[in-house]
Design a protein around this motif. Structure first.
Motif, PDB file in Angstrom:
ATOM      1  N   GLY A   1     -23.369 -23.539  14.124  1.00  0.00           N
ATOM      2  CA  GLY A   1     -24.350 -24.547  14.496  1.00  0.00           C
ATOM      3  C   GLY A   1     -25.656 -23.946  14.955  1.00  0.00           C
ATOM      4  O   GLY A   1     -26.660 -24.638  15.054  1.00  0.00           O
ATOM      5  N   ASN A   2     -25.674 -22.690  15.260  1.00  0.00           N
ATOM      6  CA  ASN A   2     -26.912 -22.026  15.664  1.00  0.00           C
ATOM      7  C   ASN A   2     -26.929 -20.612  15.098  1.00  0.00           C
ATOM      8  O   ASN A   2     -26.146 -19.777  15.514  1.00  0.00           O
ATOM      9  CB  ASN A   2     -27.029 -21.963  17.189  1.00  0.00           C
ATOM     10  N   PRO A   3     -27.801 -20.356  14.120  1.00  0.00           N
ATOM     11  CA  PRO A   3     -28.842 -21.238  13.581  1.00  0.00           C
ATOM     12  C   PRO A   3     -28.399 -22.060  12.377  1.00  0.00           C
ATOM     13  O   PRO A   3     -29.149 -22.895  11.899  1.00  0.00           O
ATOM     14  CB  PRO A   3     -29.914 -20.243  13.158  1.00  0.00           C
ATOM     15  N   VAL A   4     -27.188 -21.802  11.865  1.00  0.00           N
ATOM     16  CA  VAL A   4     -26.766 -22.495  10.658  1.00  0.00           C
ATOM     17  C   VAL A   4     -25.389 -23.097  10.893  1.00  0.00           C
ATOM     18  O   VAL A   4     -24.536 -22.525  11.575  1.00  0.00           O
ATOM     19  CB  VAL A   4     -26.739 -21.534   9.446  1.00  0.00           C
ATOM     20  N   GLY A   5     -25.176 -24.270  10.337  1.00  0.00           N
ATOM     21  CA  GLY A   5     -23.882 -24.906  10.482  1.00  0.00           C
ATOM     22  C   GLY A   5     -23.949 -26.360  10.094  1.00  0.00           C
ATOM     23  O   GLY A   5     -25.015 -26.896   9.773  1.00  0.00           O
ATOM     24  N   PRO A   6     -22.810 -27.043  10.107  1.00  0.00           N
ATOM     25  CA  PRO A   6     -22.796 -28.468   9.757  1.00  0.00           C
ATOM     26  C   PRO A   6     -23.326 -29.320  10.903  1.00  0.00           C
ATOM     27  O   PRO A   6     -23.241 -28.937  12.074  1.00  0.00           O
ATOM     28  CB  PRO A   6     -21.311 -28.740   9.500  1.00  0.00           C
TER      29      PRO A   6
ATOM     30  N   LYS B   1     -27.480 -30.258  15.943  1.00  0.00           N
ATOM     31  CA  LYS B   1     -28.424 -30.364  14.840  1.00  0.00           C
ATOM     32  C   LYS B   1     -28.990 -28.984  14.543  1.00  0.00           C
ATOM     33  O   LYS B   1     -30.029 -28.597  15.059  1.00  0.00           O
ATOM     34  CB  LYS B   1     -29.530 -31.352  15.182  1.00  0.00           C
ATOM     35  N   PRO B   2     -28.275 -28.201  13.737  1.00  0.00           N
ATOM     36  CA  PRO B   2     -28.701 -26.825  13.459  1.00  0.00           C
ATOM     37  C   PRO B   2     -30.067 -26.794  12.770  1.00  0.00           C
ATOM     38  O   PRO B   2     -30.406 -27.698  11.999  1.00  0.00           O
ATOM     39  CB  PRO B   2     -27.612 -26.304  12.518  1.00  0.00           C
ATOM     40  N   PRO B   3     -30.855 -25.742  13.031  1.00  0.00           N
ATOM     41  CA  PRO B   3     -32.118 -25.593  12.302  1.00  0.00           C
ATOM     42  C   PRO B   3     -31.914 -25.531  10.802  1.00  0.00           C
ATOM     43  O   PRO B   3     -32.758 -25.994  10.043  1.00  0.00           O
ATOM     44  CB  PRO B   3     -32.674 -24.266  12.844  1.00  0.00           C
ATOM     45  N   LEU B   4     -30.776 -24.960  10.373  1.00  0.00           N
ATOM     46  CA  LEU B   4     -30.465 -24.859   8.951  1.00  0.00           C
ATOM     47  C   LEU B   4     -29.146 -25.594   8.707  1.00  0.00           C
ATOM     48  O   LEU B   4     -28.065 -25.058   8.973  1.00  0.00           O
ATOM     49  CB  LEU B   4     -30.359 -23.392   8.525  1.00  0.00           C
TER      50      LEU B   4
ATOM     51  N   SER C   1     -35.144  -8.786  15.549  1.00  0.00           N
ATOM     52  CA  SER C   1     -34.129  -8.837  16.595  1.00  0.00           C
ATOM     53  C   SER C   1     -32.919  -8.010  16.172  1.00  0.00           C
ATOM     54  O   SER C   1     -32.376  -8.202  15.092  1.00  0.00           O
ATOM     55  CB  SER C   1     -33.698 -10.286  16.839  1.00  0.00           C
ATOM     56  N   ALA C   2     -32.517  -7.088  17.050  1.00  0.00           N
ATOM     57  CA  ALA C   2     -31.385  -6.215  16.735  1.00  0.00           C
ATOM     58  C   ALA C   2     -30.053  -6.922  16.917  1.00  0.00           C
ATOM     59  O   ALA C   2     -29.058  -6.556  16.305  1.00  0.00           O
ATOM     60  CB  ALA C   2     -31.435  -4.964  17.601  1.00  0.00           C
ATOM     61  N   THR C   3     -30.031  -7.939  17.760  1.00  0.00           N
ATOM     62  CA  THR C   3     -28.815  -8.732  17.959  1.00  0.00           C
ATOM     63  C   THR C   3     -29.213 -10.202  17.963  1.00  0.00           C
ATOM     64  O   THR C   3     -30.311 -10.563  18.378  1.00  0.00           O
ATOM     65  CB  THR C   3     -28.128  -8.388  19.290  1.00  0.00           C
ATOM     66  N   GLY C   4     -28.308 -11.039  17.518  1.00  0.00           N
ATOM     67  CA  GLY C   4     -28.618 -12.459  17.477  1.00  0.00           C
ATOM     68  C   GLY C   4     -29.676 -12.781  16.450  1.00  0.00           C
ATOM     69  O   GLY C   4     -30.008 -11.993  15.576  1.00  0.00           O
ATOM     70  N   PHE C   5     -30.217 -13.994  16.567  1.00  0.00           N
ATOM     71  CA  PHE C   5     -31.271 -14.439  15.647  1.00  0.00           C
ATOM     72  C   PHE C   5     -32.235 -15.299  16.428  1.00  0.00           C
ATOM     73  O   PHE C   5     -31.846 -16.230  17.133  1.00  0.00           O
ATOM     74  CB  PHE C   5     -30.677 -15.233  14.482  1.00  0.00           C
ATOM     75  N   ASP C   6     -33.519 -14.980  16.319  1.00  0.00           N
ATOM     76  CA  ASP C   6     -34.565 -15.729  16.999  1.00  0.00           C
ATOM     77  C   ASP C   6     -35.151 -16.725  16.011  1.00  0.00           C
ATOM     78  O   ASP C   6     -35.788 -16.341  15.036  1.00  0.00           O
ATOM     79  CB  ASP C   6     -35.643 -14.765  17.498  1.00  0.00           C
ATOM     80  N   SER C   7     -34.927 -18.017  16.255  1.00  0.00           N
ATOM     81  CA  SER C   7     -35.386 -19.055  15.333  1.00  0.00           C
ATOM     82  C   SER C   7     -36.748 -19.605  15.702  1.00  0.00           C
ATOM     83  O   SER C   7     -37.184 -20.603  15.137  1.00  0.00           O
ATOM     84  CB  SER C   7     -34.368 -20.200  15.292  1.00  0.00           C
ATOM     85  N   THR C   8     -37.455 -18.942  16.634  1.00  0.00           N
ATOM     86  CA  THR C   8     -38.814 -19.363  16.952  1.00  0.00           C
ATOM     87  C   THR C   8     -39.663 -19.340  15.692  1.00  0.00           C
ATOM     88  O   THR C   8     -39.552 -18.427  14.876  1.00  0.00           O
ATOM     89  CB  THR C   8     -39.439 -18.421  17.995  1.00  0.00           C
TER      90      THR C   8
ATOM     91  N   MET D   1     -32.455 -13.850   7.733  1.00  0.00           N
ATOM     92  CA  MET D   1     -31.567 -13.252   8.718  1.00  0.00           C
ATOM     93  C   MET D   1     -30.787 -14.294   9.509  1.00  0.00           C
ATOM     94  O   MET D   1     -29.890 -13.951  10.287  1.00  0.00           O
ATOM     95  CB  MET D   1     -32.373 -12.376   9.676  1.00  0.00           C
ATOM     96  N   ALA D   2     -31.105 -15.565   9.311  1.00  0.00           N
ATOM     97  CA  ALA D   2     -30.341 -16.614   9.969  1.00  0.00           C
ATOM     98  C   ALA D   2     -28.908 -16.637   9.460  1.00  0.00           C
ATOM     99  O   ALA D   2     -27.971 -16.958  10.197  1.00  0.00           O
ATOM    100  CB  ALA D   2     -31.008 -17.968   9.755  1.00  0.00           C
ATOM    101  N   CYS D   3     -28.740 -16.305   8.185  1.00  0.00           N
ATOM    102  CA  CYS D   3     -27.401 -16.237   7.595  1.00  0.00           C
ATOM    103  C   CYS D   3     -26.955 -14.804   7.360  1.00  0.00           C
ATOM    104  O   CYS D   3     -25.801 -14.447   7.637  1.00  0.00           O
ATOM    105  CB  CYS D   3     -27.351 -16.991   6.275  1.00  0.00           C
ATOM    106  N   HIS D   4     -27.874 -13.975   6.856  1.00  0.00           N
ATOM    107  CA  HIS D   4     -27.532 -12.613   6.460  1.00  0.00           C
ATOM    108  C   HIS D   4     -27.749 -11.662   7.634  1.00  0.00           C
ATOM    109  O   HIS D   4     -28.861 -11.198   7.876  1.00  0.00           O
ATOM    110  CB  HIS D   4     -28.374 -12.195   5.257  1.00  0.00           C
TER     111      HIS D   4
END
Length: 900
Positions: free
Chosen positions: A206-211, A217-220, A278-285, A300-303
């Motif tokens: 769900g963060n950053p991608v998911g159903p 409400k995921p960004p993707l 970002s070396a860890t996690g994902f920054d969706s800013t 990088m949100a998925c990969h």
């Protein structure tokens, strides 16, 4: 219709509100197909907007939303209120879907699905088979029965226009066509099972991608699609929102003076914002003029490429301390990048494009068999991975970047006379055979399990490298060389030391060329250019020269936070350059019956196998097994030499896999060499304990007495010298004032001090070939002073990787399996013109050793014929059938006096 627009802007498939850098304003995007008015122009920019001109506009229709939506008469089951027919409802359409040997989703799902969900909606325009003006309902009139064949709204162009250059097969496309094989996968199920098998995907939570679900409400967003309609799948709308525009696209960002650029309707950043990533996690800013350099690139949100310790964040293709080269205006315009974009901000888009060149593999940009800046016309079976790398690694030939100072020109080496088979027409099959695989098994790899993760390490099967024990010659036609056989572009760092442990900006930009340290204390530890590649470590049970590896340990993965130690060859990941080389140059990569010239790859392209034939004088016609030759084993009980030649003898090898253990001074060895070493720097220090690279000898040619290529790249890419050597192979040597024949570019004298071997006056105990009893001193000098010219291969083996005798010495009293002989046989040498040629090890060979001497204590009595006869005597090409039976001193005079 206005209410519908508000509804759609609010709901947009139920995803999160638009980020600050984007506004929901479809009127100011290319998805506004309505007729122009005083507020809109076809050319230039749209007033009040930073968007470029629209490509498709209606002749007179002024409604904006009607091209996609209708409050009544919408296509059944296709939300939201879709005003167009889609494939399967109103017309039949079948798409060729993206597929590859690393598409784990195919293995998880069992089969690829046809487009569903929002993807069908997008393709109802973007596949180019239905006119843009074909709608179900217009002004209360139902046209649904003729929606595909009749255009109800007249537009300046009836169908979706092709890409900027090259049409639907050229990349940079709007019209995708019905062949989606060069487009990012859609209608694939994205779940924890897929993420586990792939190894470089984030688990969709769900963060950053998911159903989408209640309160989430995921960004993707993933969509509930698939055959049963209940799988969480990637569709076009996971990444794109067709209504948004970038309000700051042409605003100059103050932090790096680069415009935000065309964001392609993406929900998150098209370009990398965080500096470094970002070396860890994902920054969706979402970056904008108020928040420059914020957020990570949407890919990088998925990969997730930072699996261990930020290997992608600090790679040469992503880190701003390294990847600071800037795109030229022409290259930026072609790629629809903002001008002035640095490589680190382009990030994934340097090498990949989600709608790429037709015929390219794995969404590689420009990856087909063409060689121009223009998008490639491509075609089935024309993949050429190296063209992707050549876009930048070509010394500026493509004009991609404005500065190439620190970008190795790899292309120049692959265009030289001798090179590895990287192009399709260099390979026996005539097509690119390189194909990484995440779903295969062989003797040493299991890559078809739920957690195998082979794709992320760019693995290939042994068969694809050229191995088969049932059809060895057929499999050899698979042999190839490709950039990612040796380099993992997601993990390469710019550092002389490729194993710094936890990587940071400080220890990944220490060398402008990402090469190994060619200095005292020389080792075979990988440089940053090899970090994260995969290879093999040979394992042995035998001890002699003829003992092939009996097994291999496959090395793969990134070192992560591990600390380099001297015993790091036992690590699970690659720590040594030879581990990469030996996956092709050993019985891991081809079948080897361990018999003379049996089934090993040929060196002549005319055979239908791989390689380029060397010149005729060498007699080399096949590869040799380097894993056998380089085996570091000092056994004196069985060197591989005949039983009569074991005393004071032992195997020899160049210290590629392991050190030789040889020492110079008399305090630790009988060799008795003085402290004045016979080598050049950096080989003068650590003698016996140091190790070396394969690429200390093989690679771009060097000038002078060094193997350091200077500003040219390290690596065995190509050379003007045979065998991809850095210098000339096999010249003669002679006394000063005679036909010296010493070549200034002779390979051996780039490491070995030529004065020791080619001059009359060199003094001191500088080699083991020394007469300590008769006052002759340095016997290399002694021979040079008395013979017109000498070939190195008279006395030393022609393939200097490793050998059954000490100091790589040939012995024509003891010719065995290495030349196709049984037992130990002697060669008939009857005069100065007679030499023995039976490649690969014997080329112009003359030396006969009756008894090996301890180093530093040689005498003429050590040399001479062993006097064998009959079945133990090899009739030489010179016609002799019996060996010279005179005294040893007379034999040497007859064999060595002024030879040709």
């Amino acid at each position: 219709m206005a209410l519908l627009l508000v509804f759609w802007a609010t709901m947009r498939l139920g995803v999160a509100p638009v980020e600050a850098a984007r506004v929901s304003d479809v009127r100011n995007t290319k998805h506004n197909f309505s007729a122009t008015s005083s507020s809109y122009t076809v050319t230039g920019t749209i007033p009040g907007s930073d968007q470029t001109a629209r490509n498709v506009v209606a002749n007179s229709e002024t409604q904006v939303c009607v091209f996609c939506h209708t409050p009544h008469g919408a296509t059944n089951t296709q939300g939201p209120l879709w005003n167009r027919k889609v494939a399967g409802q109103g017309y039949t359409q079948s798409y060729i879907m993206y597929d590859s040997s690393t598409l784990d989703a195919k293995q998880v799902q069992g089969a690829l699905n046809q487009p569903g969900g929002s993807s069908k909606l997008c393709l109802s325009c973007h596949d180019g088979t239905v006119a843009i003006g074909n709608v179900n309902v217009l002004n209360g009139t139902d046209y649904s029965s003729t929606a595909q064949s009749t255009s109800n709204i007249a537009t300046n162009t009836a169908f979706m226009p092709a890409g900027t250059t090259g049409g639907e097969f050229g990349g940079f496309t709007r019209k995708l066509g019905t062949d989606l094989g060069n487009d990012h996968p859609i209608s694939v199920s994205y779940n924890a099972t897929l993420a586990s098998r792939d190894g470089e995907l984030r688990t969709p939570t769900g963060n950053p991608v998911g159903p989408r679900s209640k309160g989430v409400k995921p960004p993707l967003p993933l969509e509930k699609t698939g055959p049963a309609g209940n799988e969480d799948q990637i569709q076009c709308a996971a990444c794109h929102d067709p209504h948004i525009r970038e309000k700051d696209a042409n605003t100059l960002l103050t932090a790096d003076n680069v415009k935000l650029g065309n964001q392609k309707f993406l929900r998150l950043n098209r370009f990398q914002g965080n500096k470094p990533p970002s070396a860890t996690g994902f920054d969706s800013t979402t970056e904008d003029s108020a928040n420059p350099n914020k957020g990570d690139i949407i890919c990088m949100a998925c990969h997730e490429k930072n699996q261990t310790a930020g290997e992608w964040s600090y790679s040469v293709h992503a880190n701003p301390n390294v990847a600071n080269e800037v795109y030229s205006d022409a290259a930026a315009d072609l790629r629809e990048f903002p001008r002035g974009l640095p490589v680190w901000k382009a990030a994934c888009l340097n090498c990949h494009d989600t709608h790429t060149v037709y015929g390219s593999k794995r969404l590689l940009r420009e990856g087909t068999n063409m060689d121009t800046l223009s998008p490639k016309p491509g075609g089935a079976g024309t993949a050429a991975l190296e063209e992707t790398c050549y876009q930048c690694h070509d010394g500026g030939g493509n004009g991609t970047l404005t500065n190439y100072t620190n970008v190795p020109n790899i292309k120049q080496d692959f265009q030289k006379a001798r090179h590895m088979p990287i192009r399709s027409d260099h390979q026996a099959a005539g097509t690119e055979k390189h194909d990484i695989n995440s779903n295969f098994t062989d003797t040493y790899n299991t890559c078809n399990t739920a957690t195998s993760k082979c794709g992320k390490d760019l693995m290939e099967s042994r068969e694809n490298l050229g191995f088969s024990d049932t059809a060895p010659i057929t499999a050899l036609k698979n042999r190839h060389a490709e950039c990612t056989d040796c380099h993992n572009p997601h993990r390469v760092i710019r550092a002389a030391n490729g194993l710094p442990g936890t990587i940071t900006a400080g220890n990944t930009s220490t060398d402008t060329r990402a090469t190994h340290t060619h200095a005292a204390g020389h080792t075979n530890a990988i440089s940053g250019a090899l970090r994260g590649a995969w290879g093999v470590e040979p394992k042995y049970t035998g001890t002699d020269f003829f003992s092939m590896p009996t097994s291999f340990d496959v090395k793969r993965g990134d070192p992560g936070a591990g600390t380099y130690t001297a015993s790091a060859d036992s690590a699970t990941y690659v720590t040594r350059e030879y581990q990469i080389c030996l996956k092709c140059h050993s019985n891991y990569g081809y079948y080897d019956a361990n018999a003379f010239n049996a089934d090993r790859p040929m060196l002549n392209s005319a055979t239908g196998l791989t390689g380029t034939s060397p010149d005729g004088r060498t007699n080399f016609d096949r590869y040799t097994n380097q894993a056998r030759e380089f085996q570091p084993n000092e056994s004196r009980t069985n060197t591989g030499a005949g039983a009569s030649y074991q005393t004071n003898n032992k195997r020899s090898w160049h210290p590629v896999i392991g050190p030789t253990g040889r020492q110079l001074n008399s305090g630790t060895s009988s060799r008795g060499i003085s402290s004045s070493s016979p080598w050049l720097a950096p080989w003068t220090n650590g003698v016996g304990t140091q190790t070396m690279y394969c690429t200390d000898c093989h690679g771009s040619g060097t000038t002078g007495k060094t193997v350091d290529p200077g500003t040219n790249p390290w690596g065995p890419h190509g050379s003007d010298n045979k065998f991809i050597l850095k210098g000339v192979w096999g010249p003669s040597m002679g006394g000063t004032g005679r036909d010296s024949g010493e070549t200034a570019n002779f390979l051996c004298f780039k490491c070995h001090d030529s004065a020791v071997y080619t001059t009359r006056s060199d003094s001191g105990r500088r080699t083991g070939f020394y007469d300590g009893t008769r006052g002759k001193g340095n016997l290399h000098n002694y021979h040079v002073d008395r013979i017109q010219k000498i070939y190195c291969t008279w006395c030393h083996v022609a393939v200097p990787h490793g050998w059954k005798n000490k100091m790589l010495l040939v012995n024509l009293n003891d010719v065995g399996a290495e030349a196709g002989q049984t037992g130990s046989k002697e060669v008939a040498i009857n005069g100065s013109s007679d030499v023995y040629n039976n490649g690969p090890y014997y080329v112009n060979a003359k030396l006969k050793i009756k008894a090996f001497s301890p180093s530093g204590n040689w005498d003429y009595a050590n040399c001479g014929s062993s006097g064998k006869s009959g079945t133990n005597l090899i009739a030489n090409s010179g016609g002799g059938t019996s060996n010279n039976t005179s005294s040893d001193i007379n034999w040497m005079k007859s064999a060595c006096t002024s030879p040709p």
